[in-house]
Design an enzyme around this catalytic site. Structure first.
Site, PDB file in Angstrom:
ATOM      1  N   ASN A 242      29.492  62.350  53.105  1.00  8.32           N
ATOM      2  CA  ASN A 242      30.237  63.412  53.782  1.00  8.32           C
ATOM      3  C   ASN A 242      29.775  64.698  53.192  1.00  8.32           C
ATOM      4  O   ASN A 242      30.632  64.891  52.027  1.00  8.32           O
ATOM      5  CB  ASN A 242      31.650  62.761  53.772  1.00  8.32           C
ATOM      6  CG  ASN A 242      32.354  64.041  54.468  1.00  8.32           C
ATOM      7  OD1 ASN A 242      31.997  64.777  55.115  1.00  8.32           O
ATOM      8  ND2 ASN A 242      33.525  63.951  54.502  1.00  8.32           N
ATOM      9  N   TRP A 243      28.901  65.565  53.760  1.00  6.73           N
ATOM     10  CA  TRP A 243      28.550  66.657  52.996  1.00  6.73           C
ATOM     11  C   TRP A 243      29.832  67.695  53.276  1.00  6.73           C
ATOM     12  O   TRP A 243      29.583  68.728  52.389  1.00  6.73           O
ATOM     13  CB  TRP A 243      27.459  67.288  53.727  1.00  6.73           C
ATOM     14  CG  TRP A 243      26.147  66.647  53.224  1.00  6.73           C
ATOM     15  CD1 TRP A 243      25.840  65.233  52.547  1.00  6.73           C
ATOM     16  CD2 TRP A 243      24.763  67.001  53.359  1.00  6.73           C
ATOM     17  NE1 TRP A 243      24.455  65.290  52.333  1.00  6.73           N
ATOM     18  CE2 TRP A 243      23.933  66.141  52.889  1.00  6.73           C
ATOM     19  CE3 TRP A 243      24.398  68.566  54.008  1.00  6.73           C
ATOM     20  CZ2 TRP A 243      22.682  66.531  52.832  1.00  6.73           C
ATOM     21  CZ3 TRP A 243      22.726  68.447  54.028  1.00  6.73           C
ATOM     22  CH2 TRP A 243      22.073  67.645  53.137  1.00  6.73           C
ATOM     23  N   LYS A 244      30.812  67.504  54.020  1.00 11.29           N
ATOM     24  CA  LYS A 244      31.840  68.397  54.255  1.00 11.29           C
ATOM     25  C   LYS A 244      31.126  69.674  54.621  1.00 11.29           C
ATOM     26  O   LYS A 244      30.168  69.775  55.396  1.00 11.29           O
ATOM     27  CB  LYS A 244      32.779  68.406  53.024  1.00 11.29           C
ATOM     28  CG  LYS A 244      33.146  67.035  52.677  1.00 11.29           C
ATOM     29  CD  LYS A 244      34.358  67.147  51.602  1.00 11.29           C
ATOM     30  CE  LYS A 244      34.657  65.730  51.492  1.00 11.29           C
ATOM     31  NZ  LYS A 244      35.974  65.474  50.680  1.00 11.29           N
TER      32      LYS A 244
ATOM     33  N   HIS B  86      39.577  62.186  59.075  1.00 12.86           N
ATOM     34  CA  HIS B  86      39.594  62.398  57.621  1.00 12.86           C
ATOM     35  C   HIS B  86      40.811  63.481  57.049  1.00 12.86           C
ATOM     36  O   HIS B  86      41.585  64.235  57.787  1.00 12.86           O
ATOM     37  CB  HIS B  86      38.214  63.380  57.301  1.00 12.86           C
ATOM     38  CG  HIS B  86      38.085  63.357  55.585  1.00 12.86           C
ATOM     39  ND1 HIS B  86      38.616  64.364  54.950  1.00 12.86           N
ATOM     40  CD2 HIS B  86      36.997  62.500  55.132  1.00 12.86           C
ATOM     41  CE1 HIS B  86      38.318  64.111  53.532  1.00 12.86           C
ATOM     42  NE2 HIS B  86      37.313  63.139  53.717  1.00 12.86           N
TER      43      HIS B  86
ATOM     44  N   GLU C 245      41.391  65.563  55.080  1.00 16.10           N
ATOM     45  CA  GLU C 245      41.383  67.038  55.232  1.00 16.10           C
ATOM     46  C   GLU C 245      41.595  67.633  56.590  1.00 16.10           C
ATOM     47  O   GLU C 245      42.083  68.658  56.722  1.00 16.10           O
ATOM     48  CB  GLU C 245      39.811  67.644  54.782  1.00 16.10           C
ATOM     49  CG  GLU C 245      39.787  67.562  53.239  1.00 16.10           C
ATOM     50  CD  GLU C 245      38.545  67.055  52.607  1.00 16.10           C
ATOM     51  OE1 GLU C 245      37.428  67.294  53.189  1.00 16.10           O
ATOM     52  OE2 GLU C 245      38.329  66.672  51.512  1.00 16.10           O
TER      53      GLU C 245
ATOM     54  N   GLU D 134      40.705  56.177  52.001  1.00 16.29           N
ATOM     55  CA  GLU D 134      40.380  57.169  51.005  1.00 16.29           C
ATOM     56  C   GLU D 134      41.946  57.726  50.570  1.00 16.29           C
ATOM     57  O   GLU D 134      42.613  58.552  51.220  1.00 16.29           O
ATOM     58  CB  GLU D 134      39.948  58.436  51.913  1.00 16.29           C
ATOM     59  CG  GLU D 134      38.286  58.200  52.230  1.00 16.29           C
ATOM     60  CD  GLU D 134      37.563  59.397  52.502  1.00 16.29           C
ATOM     61  OE1 GLU D 134      36.571  59.456  51.797  1.00 16.29           O
ATOM     62  OE2 GLU D 134      38.071  60.447  53.251  1.00 16.29           O
TER      63      GLU D 134
ATOM     64  N   GLY E  49      38.106  64.312  45.745  1.00 14.63           N
ATOM     65  CA  GLY E  49      37.659  65.892  44.960  1.00 14.63           C
ATOM     66  C   GLY E  49      38.492  65.898  43.643  1.00 14.63           C
ATOM     67  O   GLY E  49      38.316  67.177  43.075  1.00 14.63           O
TER      68      GLY E  49
ATOM     69  N   SER F   6      36.297  60.347  45.116  1.00 16.15           N
ATOM     70  CA  SER F   6      35.655  60.614  43.645  1.00 16.15           C
ATOM     71  C   SER F   6      34.618  59.301  43.342  1.00 16.15           C
ATOM     72  O   SER F   6      34.651  58.992  42.170  1.00 16.15           O
ATOM     73  CB  SER F   6      36.570  60.716  42.572  1.00 16.15           C
ATOM     74  OG  SER F   6      37.317  61.986  42.836  1.00 16.15           O
TER      75      SER F   6
HETATM   76  P1  13P Z   1      34.933  63.205  47.121  1.00 13.99           P
HETATM   77  O1  13P Z   1      34.021  61.943  46.854  1.00 13.99           O
HETATM   78  O2  13P Z   1      34.397  64.569  46.848  1.00 13.99           O
HETATM   79  O3  13P Z   1      36.234  62.826  46.183  1.00 13.99           O
HETATM   80  O4  13P Z   1      35.257  63.113  48.615  1.00 13.99           O
HETATM   81  C1  13P Z   1      35.599  62.108  49.096  1.00 13.99           C
HETATM   82  C2  13P Z   1      35.793  62.097  50.557  1.00 13.99           C
HETATM   83  O5  13P Z   1      36.608  62.801  51.181  1.00 13.99           O
HETATM   84  C3  13P Z   1      34.671  61.684  51.547  1.00 13.99           C
HETATM   85  O6  13P Z   1      34.986  61.731  53.000  1.00 13.99           O
END
Ligand code: 13P
Length: 255
Positions: A10-12, A95, A97, A163, A169, A209
């Protein structure tokens, strides 16, 4: 039952046309039909380039969100049918976020997932508790509430990503025990919602993470069937190391 590992990037909100090209060319050259299933989810702007490079390879492209209608006056939104039209095969829905910053609710996540499946996309449905919810002992209540919407979905076109919000993060990963405990509880819950057979076949990914140095231990847990990787997926070598750490990836447990 050993489920084929599913490792998702997931590159966000990261990436450029130049970076998607070199990254995907590397991935395409390395992905193996017998290894873990690999899905890369860049932002919308990079999907056409990503699909072009990945077509005909073992690498599959996914999006990070989609709308719940197939068309209409929804400025700024992208319909699941548009993603299918492009050659995208997976979509991440719900997600944390999106829940935290963009008003995603259980209802909108359900509507997006249903529309995505109707259009022919496979859905990675995200759920997980906040730190406060974990500390007040509400983890299972939250997971039960968030997973209730899965009852309306086709399990053959579904993966679930656990998650924990406090691990995203932050560099703070769930321990292998915490991850396995949550995944096993989720699978029992899914058996009630979707039937025992479907729940046994469904892949439950861990996200939060995940890094090359903790992936093998997490992915060796019996109910952890893959990973949804954010930050560490931006570096192609690091992401490849995570894929190799999965069972079936070349250096997972027992290989
Ligand atoms: P990180 O791997 O940066 O903690 O993010 C996890 C995530 O939200 C994947 O969708």
């Amino acid at each position: 039952m050993r489920r084929r590992s599913l490792i998702v990037a997931n590159w966000k909100m990261h990436g450029t046309v130049a970076s998607v090209q070199s990254y995907l060319e590397t991935m395409v050259a390395r992905a193996m039909p017998t290894g873990p299933e690999v899905v890369i989810c860049p932002p919308f702007t990079l999907l056409p380039a990503a699909v072009l490079i990945a077509t005909g390879s073992e690498v599959v492209i996914g999006a990070q969100n989609c709308h719940w209608e197939d068309k209409g006056a929804f400025t700024g939104e992208v319909a699941p049918t548009m993603l299918v039209d492009l050659g995208v095969r997976w979509v991440i829905v719900g997600h944390s976020e999106r829940r935290q910053y963009f008003g995603e609710s259980d209802q909108t996540a359900a509507a997006r997932s249903q529309a995505a499946q109707r259009a022919g996309l496979d859905v990675i449905f995200c759920l997980g508790e906040t730190l406060e919810q974990r500390e007040t002992g509400e983890t299972m209540t939250v997971l039960e509430r968030q997973s209730a919407v899965l009852a309306g979905l086709d399990p053959a076109r579904l993966a679930v990503a656990y998650e924990p919000v406090w691990a995203i993060g932050t560099g703070r990963t769930a321990t292998t025990v915490q991850a396995q405990e949550a995944h096993a509880a989720l699978r029992r819950r899914l058996a009630g919602l979707l039937g025992t057979e479907a729940a046994a076949a469904l892949r439950i990914l861990y996200g939060g993470s995940v890094k090359p140095d903790n992936a093998a231990a997490l992915l060796a847990q019996p109910d952890v069937d893959g990973a949804l990787v954010g930050g560490a997926s931006l570096d192609v070598e690091g992401f490849c190391a995570i894929i190799h750490a999965a069972p079936g990836g070349g250096r997972g447990a027992g290989e």
